[in-house]
Design a protein around this motif. Structure first.
Motif, mmCIF file in Angstrom:
data_model
loop_
_atom_site.group_PDB
_atom_site.id
_atom_site.type_symbol
_atom_site.label_atom_id
_atom_site.label_comp_id
_atom_site.label_asym_id
_atom_site.label_seq_id
_atom_site.Cartn_x
_atom_site.Cartn_y
_atom_site.Cartn_z
ATOM 1 N N GLN A 229 44.756 8.870 58.400
ATOM 2 C CA GLN A 229 44.960 9.925 59.691
ATOM 3 C C GLN A 229 45.387 11.424 59.238
ATOM 4 N N GLY A 230 45.444 11.390 57.868
ATOM 5 C CA GLY A 230 45.831 12.819 57.440
ATOM 6 C C GLY A 230 47.226 13.164 57.520
ATOM 7 N N ILE A 231 48.165 12.193 57.686
ATOM 8 C CA ILE A 231 49.616 12.298 57.843
ATOM 9 C C ILE A 231 50.315 12.108 56.436
ATOM 10 N N PRO A 232 50.735 13.220 55.716
ATOM 11 C CA PRO A 232 51.556 13.275 54.684
ATOM 12 C C PRO A 232 52.933 12.275 54.736
ATOM 13 N N VAL A 233 53.071 11.286 53.877
ATOM 14 C CA VAL A 233 54.270 10.296 53.809
ATOM 15 C C VAL A 233 55.076 10.854 52.497
ATOM 16 N N VAL A 234 56.427 10.969 52.955
ATOM 17 C CA VAL A 234 57.508 11.154 51.893
ATOM 18 C C VAL A 234 58.500 9.700 51.915
ATOM 19 N N ALA A 235 58.350 9.111 50.640
ATOM 20 C CA ALA A 235 59.037 8.382 50.564
ATOM 21 C C ALA A 235 60.581 8.779 50.176
ATOM 22 N N PHE A 236 61.570 7.939 50.762
ATOM 23 C CA PHE A 236 62.865 8.194 50.523
ATOM 24 C C PHE A 236 63.812 7.104 50.035
ATOM 25 N N ASP A 237 64.826 7.310 49.514
ATOM 26 C CA ASP A 237 65.746 6.053 49.164
ATOM 27 C C ASP A 237 65.064 5.294 48.075
ATOM 28 N N SER A 238 64.014 4.784 48.590
ATOM 29 C CA SER A 238 63.278 3.752 47.614
ATOM 30 C C SER A 238 61.917 4.249 47.556
ATOM 31 N N GLY A 239 61.268 3.843 46.343
ATOM 32 C CA GLY A 239 59.797 4.390 46.447
ATOM 33 C C GLY A 239 58.853 3.322 46.804
ATOM 34 N N VAL A 240 57.719 3.268 46.717
ATOM 35 C CA VAL A 240 56.760 2.331 47.173
ATOM 36 C C VAL A 240 55.756 2.007 46.094
ATOM 37 N N ASP A 241 55.005 0.774 45.919
ATOM 38 C CA ASP A 241 54.084 0.646 45.027
ATOM 39 C C ASP A 241 52.808 1.131 45.756
ATOM 40 N N SER A 242 52.572 2.412 45.759
ATOM 41 C CA SER A 242 51.528 2.803 46.177
ATOM 42 C C SER A 242 51.516 4.541 45.681
ATOM 43 N N ASP A 243 50.038 4.847 45.825
ATOM 44 C CA ASP A 243 49.883 6.457 45.330
ATOM 45 C C ASP A 243 49.817 7.437 46.723
ATOM 46 N N VAL A 244 50.154 6.885 47.861
ATOM 47 C CA VAL A 244 50.085 7.622 49.097
ATOM 48 C C VAL A 244 51.167 8.633 49.234
ATOM 49 N N PRO A 245 52.393 8.271 49.116
ATOM 50 C CA PRO A 245 53.320 9.156 49.209
ATOM 51 C C PRO A 245 53.292 10.370 48.274
ATOM 52 N N VAL A 246 53.404 11.537 48.900
ATOM 53 C CA VAL A 246 53.396 12.875 48.268
ATOM 54 C C VAL A 246 54.525 13.102 47.309
ATOM 55 N N THR A 247 55.381 12.292 47.624
ATOM 56 C CA THR A 247 56.840 12.670 46.659
ATOM 57 C C THR A 247 57.506 11.488 47.190
ATOM 58 N N THR A 248 58.860 11.347 46.112
ATOM 59 C CA THR A 248 59.796 10.453 46.649
ATOM 60 C C THR A 248 61.229 10.899 46.330
ATOM 61 N N VAL A 249 62.066 11.135 47.385
ATOM 62 C CA VAL A 249 63.220 11.699 47.341
ATOM 63 C C VAL A 249 64.374 10.643 47.285
ATOM 64 N N ALA A 250 65.071 10.750 46.099
ATOM 65 C CA ALA A 250 65.745 9.307 46.062
ATOM 66 C C ALA A 250 66.940 9.698 44.901
ATOM 67 N N THR A 251 67.893 8.871 44.866
ATOM 68 C CA THR A 251 68.834 8.905 43.655
ATOM 69 C C THR A 251 68.217 8.036 42.564
ATOM 70 N N ASP A 252 68.239 8.682 41.335
ATOM 71 C CA ASP A 252 67.975 7.820 40.255
ATOM 72 C C ASP A 252 68.887 6.586 40.176
ATOM 73 N N ASN A 253 68.470 5.596 40.803
ATOM 74 C CA ASN A 253 69.470 4.147 40.935
ATOM 75 C C ASN A 253 69.696 3.667 39.713
ATOM 76 N N ARG A 254 68.667 3.620 38.772
ATOM 77 C CA ARG A 254 68.985 2.915 37.565
ATOM 78 C C ARG A 254 70.124 3.662 36.762
ATOM 79 N N ALA A 255 70.123 4.773 36.766
ATOM 80 C CA ALA A 255 71.066 5.680 36.117
ATOM 81 C C ALA A 255 72.458 5.450 36.784
ATOM 82 N N ALA A 256 72.255 5.558 37.991
ATOM 83 C CA ALA A 256 73.750 5.508 39.112
ATOM 84 C C ALA A 256 74.221 3.731 38.719
ATOM 85 N N ALA A 257 73.401 2.922 38.631
ATOM 86 C CA ALA A 257 73.638 1.525 38.414
ATOM 87 C C ALA A 257 74.287 1.359 37.282
#
Length: 321
Positions: free
Chosen positions: A116-144
């Motif tokens: 549909q030509g709708i950009p997707v921004v993943a946030f908090d969690s990424g997804v197993d897909s190359d569709v999102p144009v970026t992921t806005v999230a905490t570095d959860n591994r480092a924080a854990a």
């Protein structure tokens, strides 16, 4: 019957809005006639998501954009979140912000958004897909890992510790689990880590799990809880078990964790900055709408807080109640 209702909601924009709000709560914010960004969060039951919404709406208003914000009743409702995303795509927003409960379940819908030509921004969690144009999230591994370091210190570097995680399907759930486990394995030879338990981020379920862990492991020295709902459940479960000698380290914020840290019932926690996450989500979505190339990942802040620094202005700015 339920499938019929969901299908009807997806087909008609007005019904989609009504059904989403009836099932899961929803809101809109921002101003003007600018771009519309549809945000689908992981839930509505935790203050974390309301703080993300606050940041998103503030940024949208400042930029002349509009946002809608929906999420399922609990963070265990993967199917419901997929339905909500279906409904939002039926309304053809200019961009979508998506915090996936299951990193694979929404893959067909993400492909639909791309078609549909709708950009997707993943946030908090990424997804197993190359569709999102970026992921806005905490570095959860480092924080854990930071949480693991503080729990190891709290238990004196030895004994048994447990972990209660919200899920093993989202990338944030897996990263907050694995970052903790990896740090313990590499840095705490005197600590035995029990098998992770999963409570869906539900306070009652997490409390039940905590009581069971304590009953089965009477020498338990500490527990790590990987999100707000898990942490509240662990706090309650430890209290209901009559134990006051178990160190508790949490993740995220919320009034219950703040109170527990202030009272000494909890050692401390790692907090994200959900307002900043919401702002950066909207900023990234608007940049994507304009066709700007974005970095693969946009990291948001995190901080350790405990009774010694909880009143520090930098920490207070990142806490939510």
């Amino acid at each position: 019957m339920k499938r019929f209702v969901v299908a009807a909601c997806a087909a008609l924009a007005l019904l989609a809005t009504g059904c989403a709000e009836d099932r899961a709560g929803g809101s809109g914010g921002g101003g003007g006639d600018g771009p519309v960004i549809a945000i689908v969060s992981k839930g509505f039951q935790h203050q974390f998501w309301q703080s993300v919404r606050e940041g998103a709406e503030a940024e949208a208003e400042a930029r002349g954009a509009r946002v809608t914000f929906v999420g399922p009743p609990t963070e265990a409702d993967v199917e419901e979140q997929v339905n909500l995303l279906t409904n939002e795509l039926a309304r053809s927003p200019d961009a979508v912000g998506f915090a996936a409960l299951d990193s694979q379940a929404a893959a067909p819908l993400l492909e639909q958004a791309r078609a549909q030509g709708i950009p997707v921004v993943a946030f908090d969690s990424g997804v197993d897909s190359d569709v999102p144009v970026t992921t806005v999230a905490t570095d959860n591994r480092a924080a854990a890992a930071l949480a693991a370091e503080h729990l190891a210190e709290a238990v004196g570097g030895e004994g048994e510790v447990a972990l209660v995680v919200h899920d093993q399907t989202s990338l944030s759930g897996r990263d907050r689990r694995d970052g903790f486990l990896e740090w313990m394995e590499q840095n705490a030879p005197g600590i035995t880590v029990l098998e992770p338990q999963y409570g869906g981020g539900d306070q009652l379920v997490s409390a039940d799990i905590t009581r069971s862990i304590i009953q089965a492991n009477p020498d338990l020295a500490g527990i790590y809880a990987a999100n707000e709902g898990s942490a509240v459940g662990v706090i309650n479960g430890v209290r209901e078990s009559g134990r006051d000698d178990i160190a508790i380290v949490g993740f995220d914020s919320g009034q219950a964790q703040i109170d527990a840290i202030t009272s000494g019932a909890m050692t401390g926690a790692v907090t994200q900055d959900p307002v900043d996450m919401g702002r950066q989500l909207v900023d990234a979505a608007l940049r994507a709408i304009e066709g700007e190339e974005l970095p693969e990942r946009i990291d948001t802040a995190y901080h350790w807080y405990d009774s010694t620094n909880i009143d520090d202005p930098t920490i207070r700015a990142a806490l939510y109640e």
